[in-house]
Structures are given as C-alpha cells and as structure tokens.
Scaffold this motif. Structure first.
Motif, PDB file in Angstrom:
ATOM      1  N   ALA A  24     -36.317 -10.916  -1.820  1.00 24.50           N
ATOM      2  CA  ALA A  24     -35.894 -10.352  -0.560  1.00 24.50           C
ATOM      3  C   ALA A  24     -36.226  -9.076  -0.227  1.00 24.50           C
ATOM      4  CB  ALA A  24     -34.310 -10.440  -0.884  1.00 24.50           C
ATOM      5  N   GLU A  25     -37.003  -8.260  -1.269  1.00 20.18           N
ATOM      6  CA  GLU A  25     -37.453  -6.962  -0.890  1.00 20.18           C
ATOM      7  C   GLU A  25     -38.777  -6.855  -1.644  1.00 20.18           C
ATOM      8  OE1 GLU A  25     -34.438  -3.964  -2.197  1.00 20.18           O
ATOM      9  OE2 GLU A  25     -33.663  -3.912  -0.577  1.00 20.18           O
ATOM     10  N   TYR A  26     -39.453  -5.993  -1.172  1.00 20.47           N
ATOM     11  CA  TYR A  26     -40.899  -5.467  -2.074  1.00 20.47           C
ATOM     12  C   TYR A  26     -41.110  -3.970  -1.777  1.00 20.47           C
ATOM     13  CZ  TYR A  26     -43.125  -6.133   2.808  1.00 20.47           C
ATOM     14  OH  TYR A  26     -43.403  -6.075   3.936  1.00 20.47           O
ATOM     15  N   VAL A  27     -41.802  -3.598  -2.621  1.00 22.88           N
ATOM     16  CA  VAL A  27     -42.161  -2.099  -2.643  1.00 22.88           C
ATOM     17  C   VAL A  27     -43.255  -1.981  -1.572  1.00 22.88           C
ATOM     18  CG1 VAL A  27     -42.933  -0.149  -3.835  1.00 22.88           C
ATOM     19  CG2 VAL A  27     -41.480  -1.655  -4.909  1.00 22.88           C
ATOM     20  N   ALA A  28     -43.286  -0.808  -0.871  1.00 27.71           N
ATOM     21  CA  ALA A  28     -44.320  -0.648   0.345  1.00 27.71           C
ATOM     22  C   ALA A  28     -44.326   0.673   0.410  1.00 27.71           C
ATOM     23  CB  ALA A  28     -43.993  -1.214   1.609  1.00 27.71           C
ATOM     24  N   ALA A  29     -45.528   1.029   0.969  1.00 29.42           N
ATOM     25  CA  ALA A  29     -45.919   2.443   1.651  1.00 29.42           C
ATOM     26  C   ALA A  29     -45.508   2.454   3.210  1.00 29.42           C
ATOM     27  CB  ALA A  29     -47.296   2.904   1.565  1.00 29.42           C
ATOM     28  N   HIS A  30     -44.395   3.305   3.471  1.00 28.08           N
ATOM     29  CA  HIS A  30     -43.850   3.264   4.747  1.00 28.08           C
ATOM     30  C   HIS A  30     -43.384   4.341   5.335  1.00 28.08           C
ATOM     31  CE1 HIS A  30     -40.250   3.014   1.997  1.00 28.08           C
ATOM     32  NE2 HIS A  30     -39.550   3.464   3.081  1.00 28.08           N
ATOM     33  N   LEU A  31     -43.477   4.747   6.734  1.00 28.65           N
ATOM     34  CA  LEU A  31     -42.985   5.635   7.355  1.00 28.65           C
ATOM     35  C   LEU A  31     -41.375   5.204   7.931  1.00 28.65           C
ATOM     36  CD1 LEU A  31     -46.131   6.168   9.501  1.00 28.65           C
ATOM     37  CD2 LEU A  31     -45.391   7.743   7.539  1.00 28.65           C
ATOM     38  N   LYS A  49     -45.762  14.598   3.094  1.00 29.55           N
ATOM     39  CA  LYS A  49     -44.378  14.709   3.331  1.00 29.55           C
ATOM     40  C   LYS A  49     -43.714  13.559   4.040  1.00 29.55           C
ATOM     41  CE  LYS A  49     -44.410  19.565   3.581  1.00 29.55           C
ATOM     42  NZ  LYS A  49     -45.152  20.497   3.981  1.00 29.55           N
ATOM     43  N   SER A  50     -44.562  12.904   4.847  1.00 33.59           N
ATOM     44  CA  SER A  50     -43.822  11.723   5.658  1.00 33.59           C
ATOM     45  C   SER A  50     -44.155  10.146   5.157  1.00 33.59           C
ATOM     46  CB  SER A  50     -44.758  11.616   7.093  1.00 33.59           C
ATOM     47  OG  SER A  50     -46.087  11.512   6.761  1.00 33.59           O
ATOM     48  N   LEU A  51     -45.124  10.118   4.266  1.00 36.81           N
ATOM     49  CA  LEU A  51     -45.098   8.801   3.640  1.00 36.81           C
ATOM     50  C   LEU A  51     -44.517   8.428   2.529  1.00 36.81           C
ATOM     51  CD1 LEU A  51     -49.188   8.097   3.340  1.00 36.81           C
ATOM     52  CD2 LEU A  51     -47.583   6.692   4.415  1.00 36.81           C
ATOM     53  N   ARG A  52     -43.886   7.375   2.378  1.00 37.88           N
ATOM     54  CA  ARG A  52     -42.765   7.012   1.267  1.00 37.88           C
ATOM     55  C   ARG A  52     -43.204   5.759   0.644  1.00 37.88           C
ATOM     56  NH1 ARG A  52     -36.632   8.346   3.930  1.00 37.88           N
ATOM     57  NH2 ARG A  52     -37.215   9.765   5.205  1.00 37.88           N
ATOM     58  N   VAL A  53     -42.685   5.481  -0.592  1.00 33.00           N
ATOM     59  CA  VAL A  53     -43.016   4.486  -1.314  1.00 33.00           C
ATOM     60  C   VAL A  53     -41.629   3.827  -1.627  1.00 33.00           C
ATOM     61  CG1 VAL A  53     -44.078   3.287  -3.216  1.00 33.00           C
ATOM     62  CG2 VAL A  53     -45.109   5.178  -1.854  1.00 33.00           C
ATOM     63  N   GLY A  54     -41.336   2.764  -1.422  1.00 33.49           N
ATOM     64  CA  GLY A  54     -40.079   2.019  -1.638  1.00 33.49           C
ATOM     65  C   GLY A  54     -39.808   0.905  -1.255  1.00 33.49           C
ATOM     66  N   PRO A  55     -38.549   0.102  -1.476  1.00 33.52           N
ATOM     67  CA  PRO A  55     -38.259  -1.158  -1.166  1.00 33.52           C
ATOM     68  C   PRO A  55     -38.097  -1.405   0.387  1.00 33.52           C
ATOM     69  CG  PRO A  55     -36.472  -0.337  -2.126  1.00 33.52           C
ATOM     70  CD  PRO A  55     -37.498   0.861  -2.448  1.00 33.52           C
ATOM     71  N   VAL A  56     -38.571  -2.282   0.805  1.00 34.63           N
ATOM     72  CA  VAL A  56     -38.395  -2.596   2.193  1.00 34.63           C
ATOM     73  C   VAL A  56     -38.079  -4.173   2.310  1.00 34.63           C
ATOM     74  CG1 VAL A  56     -39.967  -0.864   3.219  1.00 34.63           C
ATOM     75  CG2 VAL A  56     -40.870  -3.249   2.809  1.00 34.63           C
ATOM     76  N   PRO A  57     -37.363  -4.647   3.118  1.00 38.36           N
ATOM     77  CA  PRO A  57     -36.829  -6.318   3.484  1.00 38.36           C
ATOM     78  C   PRO A  57     -38.060  -7.038   3.535  1.00 38.36           C
ATOM     79  CG  PRO A  57     -36.015  -4.902   5.074  1.00 38.36           C
ATOM     80  CD  PRO A  57     -36.607  -3.925   4.453  1.00 38.36           C
ATOM     81  N   MET A  58     -38.107  -8.304   3.128  1.00 39.27           N
ATOM     82  CA  MET A  58     -39.104  -9.324   3.286  1.00 39.27           C
ATOM     83  C   MET A  58     -38.794  -9.939   4.762  1.00 39.27           C
ATOM     84  SD  MET A  58     -41.866 -10.967   2.296  1.00 39.27           S
ATOM     85  CE  MET A  58     -41.966 -10.925   0.454  1.00 39.27           C
ATOM     86  N   PRO A  59     -39.903  -9.796   5.807  1.00 41.45           N
ATOM     87  CA  PRO A  59     -39.537 -10.512   6.835  1.00 41.45           C
ATOM     88  C   PRO A  59     -39.715 -11.900   6.781  1.00 41.45           C
ATOM     89  CG  PRO A  59     -41.867  -9.588   6.738  1.00 41.45           C
ATOM     90  CD  PRO A  59     -41.147  -9.232   5.574  1.00 41.45           C
TER      91      PRO A  59
END
Ligand code: NAP
Length: 450
Positions: A24-31, A49-59
């Motif tokens: 349902a979620e996966y780890v991704a580099a995101h803004l 400072k702006s690039l985060r790494v953490g879970p996001v929902p699977m589309p």
C-alpha cells in the motif's frame, strides 16, 4: 520489507509476481508542496533541505501503465531543479496535468516522487499493455507521451502533452516502486548491473537525439564536435557517441580531475575552461565574449585543424554566445538546456552571415531511445557511473550534482540491497570486458557505497 519486495529480490517467477499483493506504501525520494517557498530569498538552495525520503502511497494503475520494482535509479539535473523549486515549483506541472481529468488527477498530490531514470522489474501490467509482462527487466525512458495525440505519431517529442517523467509527472524513479506508461519501456541491457543500467537512459537518449538523430545534428564521420561540460551527465555520453560515430570530440571541462576522466573515456582533445577566461557574466560583456570565442577557436584549430561542425550545448547563458561564434560556417549548435540561465545573448551577425543553425532538442522519442540502448547493449556506449549511493542518502547524491562535484552519473540503489546485482548475461559482460565498463567509477569527490 513488503512481500512483493522480498519476491522481487528472491527472483520470483512472473506468475508469482502477478499474484503477490502490491504494497500500500513504498519508500521514495520526494518533495512536499508546503516546502515550495522554503528557498525564497536564500542564496544556497541546498537540496538536502528539501529532498525527503519516506513512505508514500502506491497509486492505482491505469490500463496503459506498469508498476516497476525499481532496483536502481540515478540523479539527473532535473531533480536538482525540482528540489530547488526552480525555475518554478514542479507541483505546478502536476496541477496543470491533473486538469486533464481522469487518470491524470492522481498526479496532483501534496508530495512529488522525483527521478527520471530507473532500472527494475515489472511487477504488474495494466489491462491495455500488450508487449510487456511481469518479470521483464526494463529501463525507463523519461519521455511520457500521449499516444492519442496526432503529433506523437510524427515524433514522440512533438506532442503538446509530452512530459518528463518524475519531473513534470509524479511517481518518479528515485523510489522502491514507480508507475510508468508502457510507452516508456526499454529492455534492460543484460550485461549491466542495476545501477549501471539506471545511469544511461535519460542522458544517453538525450545526447543521442542531439548528435546522431536526423532530428538533431545528424553527425557524420569526421565531424569535429565541441562538447561543453564534457565530464557531466550528458557530456560523458556525448563524447562517446561522437567517438563511436567516427567524429572528433573536443571536450571542455572545469578541472584537471575531469580532464583525466575524459582521457579515460578516450577523448584526446580536452580543454580546461579556466584557460579560456570563461566567466559566468560573459553574456553581459559581448566584446569579451567574442574575444573568448576567438581564443577557443584558435585552440580548436591548433588541436584538430578546423572549426567545430557541431557544438553540444546545455550550459546556456554562460557559453551560448561563444557556441554560436565558434561553430563553423554552416555548422550546427544543438541545445537541450540552460544551466546558467535561459536568456541567451549572441551576436546574430555570426549566425546569419555564416549560415549557421541552432537546433532545440529535448529528451528522445522511444525509437531514438531504443537505438541508443542498442549501442549500450553492444558495448559501444558504456555507463558513466562515478559513484553509487543508497536511497536513504539520495539528498547527498543530489547535492553532489548540484555543486558540480560529480563526474558523469551518480547512481542510487533503490530496492537493490547492494551494488553488483542484476547481470543476466555474464558471458556478454565478459566479452565486452569488465575493465571497459566503468571508466569513471570512483572519480566523483563523494564515493557513496560503490
Ligand atoms: N532537455 C533535455 O532533454 C535535457 C536532458 C538532460 C539534461 N538537460 C539539462 O542539461 C543541463 C546539463 O545536464 P547534465 O546532466 O549534463 O548536468 P551535469 O551532470 O551537472 O553536467 C553539466 C556540466 O556543465 C558544466 N558547467 C557547469 N557550469 C558551467 C559554466 N558556468 N560554464 C561552462 N560549463 C559549466 C560542468 O562541467 P565543468 O565544470 O567540468 O565545466 C558540468 O559537468 C541541465 O541544465 C539539465 O537540466 C536537459
């Protein structure tokens, strides 16, 4: 780790991958959209400072798409732009795209998963996908096109709805999973590791179209090609395409380390831009720009006996006026970017009186991407990876590119637990020659995990 990730890493069969549930979620580099103003008035827009790494929902998956387990990706300069929110926050592209309605609305989220390269395994195919199946090893073209647009059928890059995946769309490649259109897929070269394969597509495809394609400069044997930023992401592929096509590359670089890297790529004519008197404000001083152009022209004629037939441009404002001046009568300046500013200044007399041409180029259509990939599969073009980082350190990897301390490409391990995995044809790898495959490895200032 999700069941699906375990199965991918365990080499599960296509049928087993199709049956396994998507996480349902996966780890991704995101803004994050709420960060969009964080650099207003700030001098050093530090991407860490702006690039985060953490879970996001699977589309959800559209019928013409596939889900890929991304084993590796790489940093492109467009992720630097996205993470600086320059020239505009890329969330604006997502909002605009979502106005199409239907499946496009998924892209407009408060987060954007960035990244425009990826190598991995297909784990799901949409109901309309005909040529690919779960288990296929692929690399991903960044050209995200609408195949129901007429212009796309003349040239995939000409459609008004063409976008750069992971820059103008969501669900990019710097992540454990990505959702891409089937029309972006290219077979992964079997002799390469995941991280080597993840370095090539965007930069090699772009350089191929610019130099080799008849939509670009249509380079021929013996052509002298001036390559700015020749040890960068695009440049190190450009130099290889020039050599492979019987041309003569003239490389410009910013340091002695980079000059060494170019020699390792077999480029004999390397100019350090420090010796040209090149400064970033040159476009504000037209007379000095022509002086520098004359100096560069003399150096090139001394070294290779003629003016360049083609200039490979992406630096923009700082060099464009020199490029137009220095290219030979009837020659071509081909450009795909403007790292130092997109308002260029050049003396038009040198363009019209000497019948020169400027060609704009962008990414590559799928056919060009497959042609470039074939040259990689043949071992004629090799990865330009200089360092490998884990996904958790993607911000450091991107900072390296932002501050121009990298050489060639910086790879990122996404689902792959370590470098060196993914080779399915070790015989071909041995025939091409392990020692030929990574001429730039270890040459970036940061060495990551590689
Ligand atoms: N439209 C497209 O399809 C497309 C595709 C890929 C990239 N791009 C764009 O093209 C640009 C380059 O991408 P890339 O991946 O090659 O980036 P990169 O890896 O950062 O390489 C750029 C090179 O430009 C050189 N450079 C930087 N500042 C310079 C200056 N003031 N004067 C002269 N040279 C300078 C640097 O080399 P030295 O310091 O050694 O001189 C650097 O190695 C970016 O703006 C990117 O967004 C466009």
């Amino acid at each position: 780790m999700s069941q699906m990730s375990e199965m991918v890493l365990g080499g599960a069969s296509p049928a087993a991958l199709e049956r396994a549930p998507l996480p349902a979620e996966y780890v991704a580099a995101h803004l994050r959209v709420e960060d969009s103003d964080m650099f207003r008035g700030v001098g050093d827009k530090d991407v860490r400072k702006s690039l985060r790494v953490g879970p996001v929902p699977m589309p959800e998956l559209a019928p013409d798409e596939v889900v890929i387990a991304v084993l590796a990706s790489s940093v492109n300069y467009n992720t630097v732009w996205s993470a600086m929110f320059e020239p505009i926050p890329t969330f604006r592209f997502l909002e605009h795209f979502a106005r199409q309605g239907g499946w496009a609305t998924r892209h407009d989220q408060p987060h954007q998963v960035v990244g425009s390269d990826g190598a991995g395994v297909i784990v799901r195919v949409g109901s309309g996908v005909r040529r690919w199946r779960a288990g296929d090893h692929v690399v991903v073209s960044p050209a995200y096109v609408d195949d129901q647009e007429p212009a796309t059928h003349a040239d995939g890059m000409l459609g008004a709805e063409q976008r750069a995946w992971g820059f103008e769309t969501n669900f990019g490649g710097l992540a454990e999973y990505s959702v891409v259109r089937a029309s972006q897929l290219v077979p992964k070269p079997a002799h390469l590791t995941w991280e080597e394969a993840a370095c090539n597509t965007l930069c090699a495809g772009t350089a191929y179209r610019m130099l080799v394609s008849d939509r670009g400069a249509n380079m021929k044997q013996g052509d002298v090609v001036l390559v700015w930023g020749a040890a960068g992401g695009l440049g190190a592929y450009a130099v290889q395409f020039v050599r492979n096509g019987g041309g003569i590359p003239v490389a410009v670089v910013g340091s002695e380390d980079k000059a060494e890297a170019l020699r390792a790529l077999g480029c004999e004519v390397v100019i350090n831009r420090a010796e040209l008197g090149l400064t970033d404000d040159l476009a504000d001083h037209p007379d000095r720009m022509i002086e520098v152009g004359k100096r560069l022209g003399r150096i090139i004629r001394d070294r290779v006996g003629r003016d360049p037939d083609i200039v490979f441009e992406h630096v923009g404002r700082a060099t464009f006026g020199i490029s137009v001046f220095v290219v030979r009568r009837g020659g071509v300046v081909v450009t795909c970017g403007s790292s130092t500013g997109y308002h260029h200044l050049f003396d038009n007399r040198y363009l019209w009186m000497k019948l020169k041409r400027v060609i704009g180029s962008h990414v590559a259509n799928l056919q060009e991407q497959w042609e470039a990939n074939r040259l990689v599969e043949l071992g004629h073009i090799v990865p330009t990876m200089s360092a490998v980082y884990p996904l958790a350190e993607v911000a450091e990897a991107t900072r390296l590119v932002q501050t121009n301390q990298h050489i060639g490409k910086v790879a990122v391990l996404c689902m792959a637990p370590e470098p060196g995995l993914g080779v399915t044809d070790p015989g071909l790898r041995a025939r091409i020659g392990e020692d030929r495959l990574n001429p730039l490895l270890g040459r970036a200032l940061g060495v990551g995990v590689g």
